[in-house]
Motif scaffolding. Sequence first.
Motif, PDB file in Angstrom:
ATOM      1  N   LYS A 179       0.773  -1.135  -0.115  1.00 31.90           N
ATOM      2  CA  LYS A 179      -0.046   0.083   0.022  1.00 31.90           C
ATOM      3  C   LYS A 179       0.690   1.170   0.062  1.00 31.90           C
ATOM      4  N   LEU A 180       1.679   1.146   0.809  1.00 36.09           N
ATOM      5  CA  LEU A 180       2.972   2.278   0.979  1.00 36.09           C
ATOM      6  C   LEU A 180       3.548   2.648  -0.367  1.00 36.09           C
ATOM      7  N   ALA A 181       3.962   1.597  -1.129  1.00 37.90           N
ATOM      8  CA  ALA A 181       4.678   1.721  -2.300  1.00 37.90           C
ATOM      9  C   ALA A 181       3.718   2.373  -3.344  1.00 37.90           C
ATOM     10  N   LYS A 182       2.427   1.981  -3.258  1.00 37.98           N
ATOM     11  CA  LYS A 182       1.621   2.597  -4.114  1.00 37.98           C
ATOM     12  C   LYS A 182       1.472   3.935  -3.993  1.00 37.98           C
ATOM     13  N   GLU A 183       1.211   4.266  -2.841  1.00 37.68           N
ATOM     14  CA  GLU A 183       1.155   5.978  -2.419  1.00 37.68           C
ATOM     15  C   GLU A 183       2.335   6.594  -2.726  1.00 37.68           C
ATOM     16  N   LYS A 184       3.481   6.063  -2.619  1.00 37.01           N
ATOM     17  CA  LYS A 184       4.794   6.689  -2.965  1.00 37.01           C
ATOM     18  C   LYS A 184       5.175   6.431  -4.455  1.00 37.01           C
ATOM     19  N   ASN A 185       4.454   5.780  -5.050  1.00 40.12           N
ATOM     20  CA  ASN A 185       4.893   5.578  -6.569  1.00 40.12           C
ATOM     21  C   ASN A 185       6.275   4.930  -6.338  1.00 40.12           C
ATOM     22  N   ALA A 186       6.406   4.044  -5.619  1.00 35.80           N
ATOM     23  CA  ALA A 186       7.706   3.251  -5.540  1.00 35.80           C
ATOM     24  C   ALA A 186       7.628   1.703  -6.157  1.00 35.80           C
ATOM     25  N   ILE A 187       8.519   1.405  -6.693  1.00 39.78           N
ATOM     26  CA  ILE A 187       8.680  -0.233  -7.203  1.00 39.78           C
ATOM     27  C   ILE A 187       9.786  -0.846  -6.381  1.00 39.78           C
ATOM     28  N   ILE A 188       9.138  -2.182  -6.108  1.00 41.26           N
ATOM     29  CA  ILE A 188      10.202  -2.834  -5.192  1.00 41.26           C
ATOM     30  C   ILE A 188      10.647  -3.982  -6.207  1.00 41.26           C
ATOM     31  N   LEU A 189      12.032  -3.993  -5.915  1.00 38.81           N
ATOM     32  CA  LEU A 189      13.031  -5.144  -6.981  1.00 38.81           C
ATOM     33  C   LEU A 189      13.573  -5.814  -5.700  1.00 38.81           C
ATOM     34  N   ALA A 190      13.552  -7.072  -6.138  1.00 36.64           N
ATOM     35  CA  ALA A 190      14.123  -8.347  -5.086  1.00 36.64           C
ATOM     36  C   ALA A 190      15.033  -9.146  -5.876  1.00 36.64           C
ATOM     37  N   HIS A 191      16.040  -9.278  -5.259  1.00 42.24           N
ATOM     38  CA  HIS A 191      16.981 -10.536  -6.001  1.00 42.24           C
ATOM     39  C   HIS A 191      16.592 -11.886  -5.631  1.00 42.24           C
ATOM     40  N   TYR A 192      16.875 -12.872  -6.367  1.00 41.40           N
ATOM     41  CA  TYR A 192      16.441 -14.126  -6.232  1.00 41.40           C
ATOM     42  C   TYR A 192      16.758 -14.737  -4.843  1.00 41.40           C
ATOM     43  N   TYR A 193      17.919 -14.286  -4.394  1.00 42.17           N
ATOM     44  CA  TYR A 193      18.282 -15.019  -3.136  1.00 42.17           C
ATOM     45  C   TYR A 193      17.977 -14.439  -1.801  1.00 42.17           C
ATOM     46  N   THR A 194      16.857 -13.434  -2.023  1.00 34.24           N
ATOM     47  CA  THR A 194      16.257 -12.764  -0.944  1.00 34.24           C
ATOM     48  C   THR A 194      15.191 -13.923  -0.350  1.00 34.24           C
ATOM     49  N   ASN A 195      14.666 -13.517   0.849  1.00 32.10           N
ATOM     50  CA  ASN A 195      13.572 -14.529   1.606  1.00 32.10           C
ATOM     51  C   ASN A 195      12.593 -14.474   0.918  1.00 32.10           C
ATOM     52  N   LYS A 196      11.796 -15.493   0.950  1.00 34.42           N
ATOM     53  CA  LYS A 196      10.369 -15.769   0.561  1.00 34.42           C
ATOM     54  C   LYS A 196       9.423 -14.589   0.644  1.00 34.42           C
ATOM     55  N   GLU A 197       9.319 -14.277   1.837  1.00 34.44           N
ATOM     56  CA  GLU A 197       8.479 -13.059   1.905  1.00 34.44           C
ATOM     57  C   GLU A 197       8.750 -11.789   1.209  1.00 34.44           C
TER      58      GLU A 197
ATOM     59  N   LYS B 294       8.883   3.708   4.261  1.00 40.99           N
ATOM     60  CA  LYS B 294       8.163   4.768   5.003  1.00 40.99           C
ATOM     61  C   LYS B 294       8.923   5.830   5.442  1.00 40.99           C
ATOM     62  N   ASN B 295      10.121   5.713   6.208  1.00 44.82           N
ATOM     63  CA  ASN B 295      10.965   6.810   6.518  1.00 44.82           C
ATOM     64  C   ASN B 295      11.990   7.237   5.402  1.00 44.82           C
ATOM     65  N   GLU B 296      11.996   6.688   4.093  1.00 47.75           N
ATOM     66  CA  GLU B 296      12.973   6.915   2.996  1.00 47.75           C
ATOM     67  C   GLU B 296      14.317   6.881   3.547  1.00 47.75           C
ATOM     68  N   LYS B 297      14.695   5.890   4.319  1.00 47.00           N
ATOM     69  CA  LYS B 297      15.847   5.609   4.723  1.00 47.00           C
ATOM     70  C   LYS B 297      16.903   4.825   3.813  1.00 47.00           C
ATOM     71  N   ASN B 298      18.112   4.750   4.236  1.00 43.67           N
ATOM     72  CA  ASN B 298      19.369   4.028   3.680  1.00 43.67           C
ATOM     73  C   ASN B 298      19.296   4.177   2.103  1.00 43.67           C
ATOM     74  N   GLU B 299      19.299   5.683   1.564  1.00 38.56           N
ATOM     75  CA  GLU B 299      19.397   6.040   0.164  1.00 38.56           C
ATOM     76  C   GLU B 299      20.578   5.761  -0.213  1.00 38.56           C
ATOM     77  N   VAL B 300      20.706   5.419  -1.667  1.00 38.45           N
ATOM     78  CA  VAL B 300      21.985   5.110  -2.309  1.00 38.45           C
ATOM     79  C   VAL B 300      22.424   6.469  -2.810  1.00 38.45           C
ATOM     80  N   ILE B 301      23.664   6.971  -2.297  1.00 35.70           N
ATOM     81  CA  ILE B 301      24.138   8.297  -2.783  1.00 35.70           C
ATOM     82  C   ILE B 301      25.585   8.062  -3.279  1.00 35.70           C
TER      83      ILE B 301
END
Length: 302
Positions: free
Chosen positions: A10-28, A275-282
């Motif tokens: 829901k949050l991703a939709k509100e913020k127009n964010a896309i979620i990318l995950a690598h195959y090695y991440t946890n199932k959830e 939510k807090n827009e943390k850990n931004e890649v700079i």
Amino acid sequence: MNILQEKIKKLAKEKNAIILAHYYTNKEIQEIADFVGDSLGLSKIACKTNADIILFCGVDFMGETAKILSPNKKVLMANNIASCFMAKYISERDLINYKKLNPDTIIISYVNTYASVKALSDVCVTSTNALKIIKHYADLNKKILYIPDKNLGNYANKTYGYNMELWNGFCPIHNYVSLNQVAKAKKEHPNAKFIVHPECPYEIIKEADFVGSTKQMLDYTIQDNASEFIVGTESGVIYAMEKASPNKKFYPLVSNFRCINMKSITLEDAYDSLKNEKNEVILSEDIIKKAKTSLDRMLELS
Ligand code: CIZ
Ligand code: SF4
């Protein structure tokens, strides 16, 4: 989906964010992703997305790659501790020193490197396109240094009879698989095909029915008519394999074939970061510009 997963979506939709995950991440984590892939697939999505924010569920160098290819987007890492052991094997300083001594050598860097190292490289490769791109440069008869994965580099050397110079880096998760473990898995699952990642040592690769990147392994399990597979890479990819082929069986080569860096990423991390827009890649503009040249060359050649 559980409540937290729904909150993230829901949050991703509100913020127009896309979620990318690598195959090695946890199932959830894979379950909440808009796109699950290997570095190459994820890079391609990062290039063309219209989202304002990329929430990256993967290790540090992958988030940097997304930022290099999509510099105007805000790229957030799900957490700030997921790093890659292999990428740490070569620093910007190491490569500067090497290049001073070897000015004519072509530097081919595996995607598992930091942006500052990519910025000093001639071309970047991922496990999906490494052989093709290495062949392109080796056929030009140039002196080549392949960084940092000695196993993938050695596999390319053996496959084509080349003699690229190899950096002495590796992924400890893939490097320490033993022939005994392969023999044991084959004995336990005599009808299974053995598929393996080229980050494993050559003696292990020689035992395999198929060698390839996670995406290539996934495609192989879909197309091949075997119904059981021993999977010689980080076991997160098994979730994607089971999803694609629910009637086939997949066994991790070793029971703890886990990248603790990838597995450190939790739903709580993803929610907090978004939510807090943390850990931004700079990254500096200069690094982005130079590193992009090696990634663009890779995308052209792959
Ligand atoms: O390129 C990648 O994503 C890595 C690190 C592994 C693989 O083969 O997918
Ligand atoms: Fe890095 Fe190895 Fe983890 Fe892949 S599995 S991200 S190479 S530490």
